[in-house]
Design a protein around this motif. Sequence first.
Motif, PDB file in Angstrom:
ATOM      1  N   MET A   5      -3.532 -29.372  -3.378  1.00 43.18           N
ATOM      2  CA  MET A   5      -2.310 -28.591  -3.534  1.00 43.18           C
ATOM      3  C   MET A   5      -1.257 -29.000  -2.516  1.00 43.18           C
ATOM      4  SD  MET A   5      -2.213 -26.779  -6.181  1.00 43.18           S
ATOM      5  CE  MET A   5      -0.571 -26.215  -5.708  1.00 43.18           C
ATOM      6  N   ALA A   6      -1.705 -29.277  -1.291  1.00 38.25           N
ATOM      7  CA  ALA A   6      -0.759 -29.714  -0.258  1.00 38.25           C
ATOM      8  C   ALA A   6      -0.140 -31.055  -0.637  1.00 38.25           C
ATOM      9  CB  ALA A   6      -1.464 -29.816   1.092  1.00 38.25           C
ATOM     10  N   ALA A   7      -0.975 -31.973  -1.110  1.00 42.06           N
ATOM     11  CA  ALA A   7      -0.478 -33.293  -1.508  1.00 42.06           C
ATOM     12  C   ALA A   7       0.417 -33.195  -2.733  1.00 42.06           C
ATOM     13  CB  ALA A   7      -1.651 -34.228  -1.791  1.00 42.06           C
ATOM     14  N   PHE A   8       0.024 -32.355  -3.677  1.00 41.86           N
ATOM     15  CA  PHE A   8       0.836 -32.186  -4.879  1.00 41.86           C
ATOM     16  C   PHE A   8       2.193 -31.593  -4.524  1.00 41.86           C
ATOM     17  CE2 PHE A   8       2.493 -29.440  -8.244  1.00 41.86           C
ATOM     18  CZ  PHE A   8       2.647 -30.372  -9.263  1.00 41.86           C
ATOM     19  N   THR A   9       2.208 -30.592  -3.654  1.00 45.03           N
ATOM     20  CA  THR A   9       3.462 -29.941  -3.269  1.00 45.03           C
ATOM     21  C   THR A   9       4.419 -30.927  -2.622  1.00 45.03           C
ATOM     22  OG1 THR A   9       2.336 -27.807  -2.981  1.00 45.03           O
ATOM     23  CG2 THR A   9       4.467 -28.078  -1.891  1.00 45.03           C
ATOM     24  N   THR A  10       3.889 -31.789  -1.757  1.00 44.44           N
ATOM     25  CA  THR A  10       4.738 -32.802  -1.104  1.00 44.44           C
ATOM     26  C   THR A  10       5.288 -33.788  -2.121  1.00 44.44           C
ATOM     27  OG1 THR A  10       3.517 -32.612   0.975  1.00 44.44           O
ATOM     28  CG2 THR A  10       4.784 -34.632   0.626  1.00 44.44           C
ATOM     29  N   ALA A  11       4.403 -34.270  -3.022  1.00 45.97           N
ATOM     30  CA  ALA A  11       4.854 -35.219  -4.043  1.00 45.97           C
ATOM     31  C   ALA A  11       5.835 -34.565  -5.003  1.00 45.97           C
ATOM     32  CB  ALA A  11       3.644 -35.762  -4.811  1.00 45.97           C
ATOM     33  N   PHE A  12       5.597 -33.305  -5.339  1.00 49.18           N
ATOM     34  CA  PHE A  12       6.445 -32.590  -6.285  1.00 49.18           C
ATOM     35  C   PHE A  12       7.851 -32.400  -5.742  1.00 49.18           C
ATOM     36  CE2 PHE A  12       8.149 -28.538  -7.901  1.00 49.18           C
ATOM     37  CZ  PHE A  12       8.155 -28.782  -9.258  1.00 49.18           C
ATOM     38  N   ARG A  13       7.960 -32.060  -4.458  1.00 48.20           N
ATOM     39  CA  ARG A  13       9.305 -31.838  -3.915  1.00 48.20           C
ATOM     40  C   ARG A  13      10.114 -33.127  -3.885  1.00 48.20           C
ATOM     41  NH1 ARG A  13       7.581 -30.700   2.406  1.00 48.20           N
ATOM     42  NH2 ARG A  13       8.159 -32.758   3.223  1.00 48.20           N
ATOM     43  N   GLY A  14       9.455 -34.249  -3.669  1.00 44.52           N
ATOM     44  CA  GLY A  14      10.156 -35.527  -3.722  1.00 44.52           C
ATOM     45  C   GLY A  14      10.600 -35.845  -5.131  1.00 44.52           C
ATOM     46  N   TYR A  15       9.732 -35.576  -6.079  1.00 44.49           N
ATOM     47  CA  TYR A  15      10.035 -35.793  -7.499  1.00 44.49           C
ATOM     48  C   TYR A  15      11.236 -34.956  -7.934  1.00 44.49           C
ATOM     49  CZ  TYR A  15       9.405 -34.162 -12.363  1.00 44.49           C
ATOM     50  OH  TYR A  15       9.598 -33.743 -13.662  1.00 44.49           O
ATOM     51  N   ILE A  16      11.226 -33.674  -7.575  1.00 42.50           N
ATOM     52  CA  ILE A  16      12.334 -32.780  -7.931  1.00 42.50           C
ATOM     53  C   ILE A  16      13.640 -33.257  -7.303  1.00 42.50           C
ATOM     54  CG2 ILE A  16      13.291 -30.482  -7.467  1.00 42.50           C
ATOM     55  CD1 ILE A  16      11.458 -30.427  -9.803  1.00 42.50           C
ATOM     56  N   SER A  17      13.574 -33.689  -6.050  1.00 38.79           N
ATOM     57  CA  SER A  17      14.772 -34.131  -5.343  1.00 38.79           C
ATOM     58  C   SER A  17      15.376 -35.362  -5.995  1.00 38.79           C
ATOM     59  CB  SER A  17      14.446 -34.418  -3.873  1.00 38.79           C
ATOM     60  OG  SER A  17      13.938 -33.260  -3.243  1.00 38.79           O
ATOM     61  N   ARG A  18      14.536 -36.284  -6.416  1.00 40.06           N
ATOM     62  CA  ARG A  18      15.046 -37.484  -7.098  1.00 40.06           C
ATOM     63  C   ARG A  18      15.594 -37.142  -8.479  1.00 40.06           C
ATOM     64  NH1 ARG A  18      10.386 -39.288  -4.664  1.00 40.06           N
ATOM     65  NH2 ARG A  18       9.147 -39.029  -6.562  1.00 40.06           N
ATOM     66  N   LYS A  19      14.839 -36.339  -9.212  1.00 39.31           N
ATOM     67  CA  LYS A  19      15.218 -36.004 -10.585  1.00 39.31           C
ATOM     68  C   LYS A  19      16.556 -35.280 -10.639  1.00 39.31           C
ATOM     69  CE  LYS A  19      13.434 -33.595 -14.683  1.00 39.31           C
ATOM     70  NZ  LYS A  19      12.239 -32.911 -15.250  1.00 39.31           N
ATOM     71  N   TYR A  20      16.693 -34.242  -9.817  1.00 39.43           N
ATOM     72  CA  TYR A  20      17.918 -33.458  -9.847  1.00 39.43           C
ATOM     73  C   TYR A  20      19.008 -34.071  -8.978  1.00 39.43           C
ATOM     74  CZ  TYR A  20      15.361 -30.000 -12.503  1.00 39.43           C
ATOM     75  OH  TYR A  20      14.626 -29.372 -13.495  1.00 39.43           O
ATOM     76  N   GLY A  21      18.603 -34.823  -7.973  1.00 43.18           N
ATOM     77  CA  GLY A  21      19.589 -35.498  -7.126  1.00 43.18           C
ATOM     78  C   GLY A  21      20.435 -36.473  -7.912  1.00 43.18           C
ATOM     79  N   LYS A  22      19.828 -37.133  -8.881  1.00 41.50           N
ATOM     80  CA  LYS A  22      20.571 -38.076  -9.717  1.00 41.50           C
ATOM     81  C   LYS A  22      21.644 -37.368 -10.536  1.00 41.50           C
ATOM     82  CE  LYS A  22      16.658 -41.272 -10.120  1.00 41.50           C
ATOM     83  NZ  LYS A  22      15.590 -41.795 -10.996  1.00 41.50           N
ATOM     84  N   ARG A  23      21.364 -36.131 -10.884  1.00 47.38           N
ATOM     85  CA  ARG A  23      22.314 -35.388 -11.710  1.00 47.38           C
ATOM     86  C   ARG A  23      23.412 -34.723 -10.904  1.00 47.38           C
ATOM     87  NH1 ARG A  23      20.670 -31.838 -16.482  1.00 47.38           N
ATOM     88  NH2 ARG A  23      22.879 -32.287 -16.752  1.00 47.38           N
ATOM     89  N   PHE A  24      23.154 -34.464  -9.633  1.00 48.62           N
ATOM     90  CA  PHE A  24      24.159 -33.781  -8.829  1.00 48.62           C
ATOM     91  C   PHE A  24      25.437 -34.593  -8.676  1.00 48.62           C
ATOM     92  CE2 PHE A  24      20.923 -30.778  -6.998  1.00 48.62           C
ATOM     93  CZ  PHE A  24      21.604 -29.617  -7.336  1.00 48.62           C
ATOM     94  N   ARG A  25      25.348 -35.907  -8.883  1.00 48.16           N
ATOM     95  CA  ARG A  25      26.545 -36.722  -8.820  1.00 48.16           C
ATOM     96  C   ARG A  25      27.563 -36.277  -9.868  1.00 48.16           C
ATOM     97  NH1 ARG A  25      27.565 -39.167  -4.378  1.00 48.16           N
ATOM     98  NH2 ARG A  25      28.955 -40.536  -5.525  1.00 48.16           N
ATOM     99  N   GLU A  26      27.061 -35.655 -10.937  1.00 45.16           N
ATOM    100  CA  GLU A  26      27.941 -35.175 -12.002  1.00 45.16           C
ATOM    101  C   GLU A  26      28.821 -34.017 -11.528  1.00 45.16           C
ATOM    102  OE1 GLU A  26      25.489 -34.075 -15.289  1.00 45.16           O
ATOM    103  OE2 GLU A  26      24.303 -35.927 -15.222  1.00 45.16           O
ATOM    104  N   PHE A  27      28.445 -33.396 -10.398  1.00 43.89           N
ATOM    105  CA  PHE A  27      29.152 -32.211  -9.945  1.00 43.89           C
ATOM    106  C   PHE A  27      30.239 -32.508  -8.904  1.00 43.89           C
ATOM    107  CE2 PHE A  27      25.170 -30.686 -11.625  1.00 43.89           C
ATOM    108  CZ  PHE A  27      25.543 -29.576 -12.351  1.00 43.89           C
ATOM    109  N   ILE A  28      30.536 -33.776  -8.686  1.00 44.26           N
ATOM    110  CA  ILE A  28      31.614 -34.117  -7.752  1.00 44.26           C
ATOM    111  C   ILE A  28      32.912 -33.517  -8.278  1.00 44.26           C
ATOM    112  CG2 ILE A  28      32.999 -35.995  -6.812  1.00 44.26           C
ATOM    113  CD1 ILE A  28      30.505 -37.713  -6.775  1.00 44.26           C
ATOM    114  N   GLY A  29      33.603 -32.796  -7.432  1.00 45.68           N
ATOM    115  CA  GLY A  29      34.850 -32.163  -7.825  1.00 45.68           C
ATOM    116  C   GLY A  29      34.672 -30.833  -8.529  1.00 45.68           C
ATOM    117  N   ALA A  30      33.428 -30.380  -8.666  1.00 46.85           N
ATOM    118  CA  ALA A  30      33.181 -29.108  -9.352  1.00 46.85           C
ATOM    119  C   ALA A  30      33.428 -27.939  -8.408  1.00 46.85           C
ATOM    120  CB  ALA A  30      31.752 -29.064  -9.871  1.00 46.85           C
TER     121      ALA A  30
END
Length: 213
Positions: free
Chosen positions: A105-130
Amino acid sequence: MLTLTSSSNERGLSRAGGRRAFLRGGAALAAAVMLPGAAFALNDTQARALIGKAVDDVNSAIDSGKSGPALYALFESIFVKYADVPTIARSALGVASRSASPAQMAAFTTAFRGYISRKYGKRFREFIGARFEVAEARQVKTFYEVKTVAYLRGQSPFEVLWQVSDKSGKDLFFNIIIEGVNMLAAERTEIGSMLDARRGDVNALIADLKTAG
Protein backbone atom coordinates in the motif's frame (compact mmCIF):
# COMPACT_ATOMS: atom_id res chain seq x y z
CA MET A 1 -4.31 34.29 -13.50
CA LEU A 2 -6.53 32.36 -11.15
CA THR A 3 -8.47 34.54 -8.76
CA LEU A 4 -10.75 33.77 -5.85
CA THR A 5 -14.01 35.93 -4.79
CA SER A 6 -12.52 30.11 0.31
CA SER A 7 -13.04 10.54 34.55
CA SER A 8 -12.33 8.55 35.67
CA ASN A 9 -15.25 6.71 37.38
CA GLU A 10 -16.10 7.71 40.91
CA ARG A 11 -15.64 5.14 43.67
CA GLY A 12 -18.79 3.18 44.44
CA LEU A 13 -19.96 2.86 40.84
CA SER A 14 -21.60 -0.50 40.29
CA ARG A 15 -20.17 -2.82 37.70
CA ALA A 16 -23.23 -2.24 35.54
CA GLY A 17 -22.78 1.51 35.84
CA GLY A 18 -19.14 1.14 34.95
CA ARG A 19 -20.02 -0.87 31.87
CA ARG A 20 -22.50 1.78 30.78
CA ALA A 21 -19.92 4.52 31.23
CA PHE A 22 -17.39 2.51 29.26
CA LEU A 23 -19.84 1.93 26.42
CA ARG A 24 -20.80 5.59 26.33
CA GLY A 25 -17.15 6.55 26.12
CA GLY A 26 -16.52 4.01 23.38
CA ALA A 27 -19.45 5.29 21.37
CA ALA A 28 -18.22 8.85 21.69
CA LEU A 29 -14.75 7.84 20.54
CA ALA A 30 -16.16 5.96 17.56
CA ALA A 31 -18.22 9.00 16.59
CA ALA A 32 -15.14 11.20 16.83
CA VAL A 33 -13.18 8.89 14.55
CA MET A 34 -15.93 8.34 12.00
CA LEU A 35 -17.33 11.85 11.82
CA PRO A 36 -14.73 14.41 10.79
CA GLY A 37 -16.81 17.35 11.97
CA ALA A 38 -17.14 15.91 15.45
CA ALA A 39 -13.43 15.33 15.84
CA PHE A 40 -11.93 18.39 14.22
CA ALA A 41 -14.83 20.79 13.62
CA LEU A 42 -14.20 21.52 9.96
CA ASN A 43 -16.36 24.39 8.77
CA ASP A 44 -17.20 26.04 5.48
CA THR A 45 -14.68 28.84 5.96
CA GLN A 46 -11.83 26.36 6.48
CA ALA A 47 -12.92 24.29 3.49
CA ARG A 48 -13.05 27.36 1.27
CA ALA A 49 -9.65 28.52 2.53
CA LEU A 50 -8.05 25.16 1.72
CA ILE A 51 -9.29 25.17 -1.85
CA GLY A 52 -8.33 28.80 -2.28
CA LYS A 53 -4.75 28.01 -1.31
CA ALA A 54 -4.65 24.92 -3.51
CA VAL A 55 -5.83 26.87 -6.54
CA ASP A 56 -3.31 29.62 -5.84
CA ASP A 57 -0.50 27.07 -5.78
CA VAL A 58 -1.69 25.47 -9.01
CA ASN A 59 -1.69 28.90 -10.59
CA SER A 60 1.86 29.55 -9.41
CA ALA A 61 2.99 26.21 -10.85
CA ILE A 62 1.46 27.03 -14.23
CA ASP A 63 3.00 30.50 -14.23
CA SER A 64 6.42 29.11 -13.28
CA GLY A 65 7.22 28.46 -16.91
CA LYS A 66 8.28 24.91 -16.11
CA SER A 67 7.19 21.96 -18.22
CA GLY A 68 7.53 18.19 -18.33
CA PRO A 69 8.95 16.41 -15.25
CA ALA A 70 9.76 19.70 -13.49
CA LEU A 71 6.14 20.85 -13.75
CA TYR A 72 4.79 17.44 -12.75
CA ALA A 73 7.00 17.51 -9.65
CA LEU A 74 5.38 20.81 -8.66
CA PHE A 75 1.92 19.33 -9.11
CA GLU A 76 2.89 16.28 -7.05
CA SER A 77 4.00 18.53 -4.18
CA ILE A 78 0.66 20.37 -4.38
CA PHE A 79 -1.23 17.06 -4.43
CA VAL A 80 0.64 15.82 -1.35
CA LYS A 81 0.09 19.13 0.46
CA TYR A 82 -3.64 19.55 -0.10
CA ALA A 83 -5.05 16.08 -0.87
CA ASP A 84 -5.72 13.07 1.35
CA VAL A 85 -3.50 10.92 -0.87
CA PRO A 86 -3.71 7.67 1.17
CA THR A 87 -7.52 7.77 1.10
CA ILE A 88 -7.64 8.53 -2.61
CA ALA A 89 -5.09 5.81 -3.40
CA ARG A 90 -6.92 3.17 -1.33
CA SER A 91 -10.19 4.06 -3.00
CA ALA A 92 -8.58 3.82 -6.44
CA LEU A 93 -7.12 0.37 -5.71
CA GLY A 94 -10.54 -0.78 -4.53
CA VAL A 95 -11.08 -4.32 -3.23
CA ALA A 96 -7.43 -5.21 -3.82
CA SER A 97 -6.44 -2.75 -1.08
CA ARG A 98 -7.96 -5.10 1.51
CA SER A 99 -5.49 -7.88 0.79
CA ALA A 100 -2.49 -5.68 -0.04
CA SER A 101 0.27 -5.64 2.59
CA PRO A 102 1.23 -2.39 4.32
CA ALA A 103 4.41 -2.31 2.24
CA GLN A 104 2.43 -2.74 -0.97
CA MET A 105 0.00 0.00 0.00
CA ALA A 106 2.86 2.37 0.78
CA ALA A 107 4.51 1.63 -2.56
CA PHE A 108 1.23 1.88 -4.43
CA THR A 109 0.40 5.22 -2.79
CA THR A 110 3.77 6.68 -3.81
CA ALA A 111 3.45 5.39 -7.38
CA PHE A 112 -0.17 6.53 -7.59
CA ARG A 113 0.55 10.10 -6.57
CA GLY A 114 3.21 10.36 -9.27
CA TYR A 115 0.81 8.92 -11.82
CA ILE A 116 -1.93 11.39 -10.86
CA SER A 117 0.50 14.31 -10.99
CA ARG A 118 1.65 13.43 -14.49
CA LYS A 119 -1.83 12.64 -15.77
CA TYR A 120 -3.49 15.80 -14.52
CA GLY A 121 -0.37 17.95 -14.76
CA LYS A 122 -0.45 17.56 -18.53
CA ARG A 123 -3.96 18.93 -18.59
CA PHE A 124 -3.36 21.88 -16.30
CA ARG A 125 -1.56 23.61 -19.15
CA GLU A 126 -5.04 24.07 -20.62
CA PHE A 127 -5.89 26.37 -17.71
CA ILE A 128 -3.34 29.09 -18.48
CA GLY A 129 -5.20 32.38 -18.34
CA ALA A 130 -8.22 30.81 -16.64
CA ARG A 131 -10.06 32.31 -13.71
CA PHE A 132 -11.53 30.26 -10.88
CA GLU A 133 -14.06 31.66 -8.43
CA VAL A 134 -15.04 29.98 -5.18
CA ALA A 135 -18.82 30.20 -5.25
CA GLU A 136 -19.91 28.43 -2.06
CA ALA A 137 -19.27 25.63 0.41
CA ARG A 138 -21.85 23.34 1.91
CA GLN A 139 -21.80 20.44 4.34
CA VAL A 140 -22.63 17.06 2.84
CA LYS A 141 -22.94 14.35 5.48
CA THR A 142 -19.47 14.25 7.11
CA PHE A 143 -17.57 16.45 4.66
CA TYR A 144 -17.76 19.79 2.89
CA GLU A 145 -18.18 20.37 -0.79
CA VAL A 146 -16.62 23.52 -2.18
CA LYS A 147 -18.01 24.73 -5.47
CA THR A 148 -15.76 26.66 -7.81
CA VAL A 149 -16.56 28.00 -11.25
CA ALA A 150 -13.88 27.93 -13.94
CA TYR A 151 -13.82 30.58 -16.63
CA LEU A 152 -11.69 29.75 -19.68
CA ARG A 153 -11.14 31.95 -22.68
CA GLY A 154 -13.61 31.23 -25.43
CA GLN A 155 -15.48 28.60 -23.43
CA SER A 156 -18.59 28.55 -21.29
CA PRO A 157 -17.94 28.54 -17.53
CA PHE A 158 -17.97 25.11 -15.93
CA GLU A 159 -18.33 23.80 -12.39
CA VAL A 160 -15.61 22.13 -10.35
CA LEU A 161 -16.56 20.62 -6.98
CA TRP A 162 -13.91 19.86 -4.35
CA GLN A 163 -14.84 17.48 -1.53
CA VAL A 164 -13.01 18.32 1.70
CA SER A 165 -12.70 16.41 4.98
CA ASP A 166 -10.59 16.54 8.14
CA LYS A 167 -10.91 12.81 8.91
CA SER A 168 -7.15 12.42 8.52
CA GLY A 169 -6.56 15.07 11.19
CA LYS A 170 -5.98 17.83 8.64
CA ASP A 171 -8.20 19.74 6.25
CA LEU A 172 -7.63 17.96 2.91
CA PHE A 173 -9.60 17.35 -0.26
CA PHE A 174 -10.32 13.74 -1.20
CA ASN A 175 -12.21 14.10 -4.46
CA ILE A 176 -12.77 16.45 -7.38
CA ILE A 177 -15.83 16.47 -9.61
CA ILE A 178 -15.40 18.33 -12.90
CA GLU A 179 -18.60 18.88 -14.84
CA GLY A 180 -20.09 15.79 -13.23
CA VAL A 181 -17.01 13.61 -13.81
CA ASN A 182 -16.01 12.08 -10.46
CA MET A 183 -12.23 11.70 -10.08
CA LEU A 184 -12.47 8.92 -7.46
CA ALA A 185 -14.88 6.88 -9.56
CA ALA A 186 -12.91 7.45 -12.76
CA GLU A 187 -9.58 6.46 -11.22
CA ARG A 188 -11.12 3.40 -9.52
CA THR A 189 -12.25 2.23 -12.95
CA GLU A 190 -8.91 3.05 -14.58
CA ILE A 191 -6.77 1.42 -11.91
CA GLY A 192 -9.14 -1.57 -11.81
CA SER A 193 -8.68 -2.09 -15.54
CA MET A 194 -4.91 -1.83 -15.21
CA LEU A 195 -4.93 -4.37 -12.37
CA ASP A 196 -7.14 -6.77 -14.34
CA ALA A 197 -4.76 -6.54 -17.28
CA ARG A 198 -1.99 -7.69 -14.91
CA ARG A 199 -4.15 -10.56 -13.55
CA GLY A 200 -4.45 -8.93 -10.12
CA ASP A 201 -0.70 -8.59 -9.59
CA VAL A 202 -0.43 -5.49 -7.39
CA ASN A 203 3.37 -5.45 -7.62
CA ALA A 204 3.22 -5.40 -11.41
CA LEU A 205 0.67 -2.58 -11.24
CA ILE A 206 2.95 -0.59 -8.95
CA ALA A 207 5.91 -1.04 -11.28
CA ASP A 208 3.96 0.08 -14.35
CA LEU A 209 2.24 2.95 -12.54
CA LYS A 210 5.64 4.56 -11.96
CA THR A 211 5.76 5.60 -15.61
CA ALA A 212 2.04 5.77 -16.43
CA GLY A 213 0.09 8.96 -16.80
